[in-house]
Design an enzyme around this catalytic site. Structure first.
Site, PDB file in Angstrom:
ATOM      1  CE1 TYR A  53      47.436  74.848 -54.302  1.00  0.00           C
ATOM      2  CE2 TYR A  53      48.727  73.079 -53.380  1.00  0.00           C
ATOM      3  CZ  TYR A  53      48.600  74.127 -54.250  1.00  0.00           C
ATOM      4  OH  TYR A  53      49.642  74.439 -55.082  1.00  0.00           O
ATOM      5  CB  SER A 235      51.743  72.621 -64.489  1.00  0.00           C
ATOM      6  OG  SER A 235      50.647  72.999 -63.694  1.00  0.00           O
ATOM      7  N   GLY A 240      47.825  68.248 -67.583  1.00  0.00           N
ATOM      8  CA  GLY A 240      47.224  67.103 -68.267  1.00  0.00           C
ATOM      9  C   GLY A 240      47.197  67.234 -69.776  1.00  0.00           C
ATOM     10  CB  THR A 243      47.907  62.976 -70.502  1.00  0.00           C
ATOM     11  OG1 THR A 243      46.660  63.673 -70.678  1.00  0.00           O
ATOM     12  CG2 THR A 243      48.555  63.390 -69.194  1.00  0.00           C
ATOM     13  CE  LYS A 245      43.740  64.750 -68.372  1.00  0.00           C
ATOM     14  NZ  LYS A 245      43.690  64.263 -66.969  1.00  0.00           N
TER      15      LYS A 245
END
Length: 352
Positions: A53, A235, A240, A243, A245
């Site tokens: 990461y 996840s 995401g 959501t 979005k």
């Protein structure tokens, strides 16, 4: 926040984990440190990282940066004894070690490297990021081919790795060990080899799990229950997608999909953002709204209702996103909403 014990270990953690994979990239150091402050204030003491990461994208020059960000926070705040830190050794990858599989000697080196970056004398949970024999994670399930695997070689590899992990535990460098992106067969073999050799048993398995991706629900869940292994679900919001979005073709600036596309990727959330995936995400969003719930809070609360041990990992690019996640962490999901999620799962099974 309630606390749980990982598998059969003595490692007690918060029942929600803070993911840190954007620290040092999409999330700059100041925001990352604020996120860890916020998590601790909310009782979220468990934090997950990895040597590779930050991600999105993974670059050779940023390997280890997220661990370094955490290390500077620990050094500055003196909070080491208040938190539990998990990290991982990367599986075969061209970014690290020229794609060579890790072995016991590699483990010894990477443990010490992570300890230096984290500025700590111990790692609470040290995980194997993905198997050296390959994995069906990250949408590889559609064409997964295990035919080239060699059982004897795999079991020898497991014994070698467990010996190195046992040394880390005896030296006080590791409190416990875990897996990631593993299969039911792999999980049970790791446990069998540990029992045979006296090595440390796996306390946790970090695999993808969300209403849109429920491959864990059958064989893996059974194996984990019987071997007393806790799922660390990554996840949980489908990167995401859940959501809402990305509905109607939206690509919000700074979002994971937008950053991926801007850096040469496809912007499809690792294969999650498909027509069927978007349709399923919209259905879960409508269900949450019908019951007066924010879909983000519904999804995290749903994870805690599952019939196996699970600790969801929540990650946020910004402090505002994390604050929103934290707002809903202490709510219990009503039975009628749980049944509604079950009905949607039958209609939208494995949509990507």
């Amino acid at each position: 926040m309630k606390r749980v014990t990982l598998g059969g270990s003595d490692i007690e953690v918060s029942r929600i984990c803070l993911g840190t994979m954007t620290f040092g990239n999409q999330t700059d150091e100041d925001q990352a440190h604020r996120q860890m402050d916020m998590a601790l204030e909310a009782g979220m003491t468990f934090m997950d990282c990895a040597e590779m990461y930050p991600v999105n994208p993974v670059r050779a020059e940023t390997i280890g940066l997220s661990e370094e960000v955490i290390g500077r926070w620990l050094a500055r705040t003196g909070n080491r004894d208040r938190v539990e830190i998990a990290t991982k050794i990367t599986g075969p990858s061209q970014i690290l070690r020229d794609g060579k599989p890790f072995d016991g000697d590699t483990i010894r080196q990477t443990i010490d490297a992570s300890l230096r970056r984290l500025q700590t004398d111990r790692i609470d949970l040290y995980q194997l990021h993905w198997p050296v024999r390959g994995s069906y994670a990250f949408r590889q399930n559609w064409n997964f081919d295990p035919s080239g695997q060699d059982k004897a070689r795999t079991l020898d590899h497991m014994a070698d790795v467990l010996e190195a992990l046992a040394e880390g535990v005896r030296a006080g460098k590791l409190r416990g060990v875990g897996l990631s992106n593993e299969s039911a067969w792999g999980l049970t073999r790791w446990c069998d080899v540990a029992d045979r050799t006296g090595g440390p048993r796996m306390a946790a398995i970090q695999n993808e799990y969300s209403p849109l991706y429920r491959m864990y629900d059958t064989d893996l869940a059974e194996a984990a229950v019987n071997e007393d292994v806790t799922l660390l679900s990554y996840s949980p919001l489908a990167a995401g997608l859940l959501t809402g979005k990305y509905a109607d073709g939206a690509m919000p600036e700074g979002s994971r999909a937008a950053v991926d596309k801007a850096t040469g990727g496809q912007g499809n959330l690792g294969g999650r953002k498909t027509k069927r995936g978007l349709k399923a995400a919209a259905a879960y969003g409508a269900l949450a709204a019908d019951h007066g719930w924010d879909v983000v809070h519904m999804v995290i609360a749903w994870q805690l209702t599952r019939p196996f041990k699970v600790v969801p990992i929540i990650g946020a690019t910004t402090t505002d996103q994390l604050a929103h996640l934290i707002e809903g962490l202490d709510r219990d999901l009503p039975e009628d909403l749980i049944r509604g999620i079950d009905r949607l799962h039958r209609s939208h099974g494995l949509p990507y």
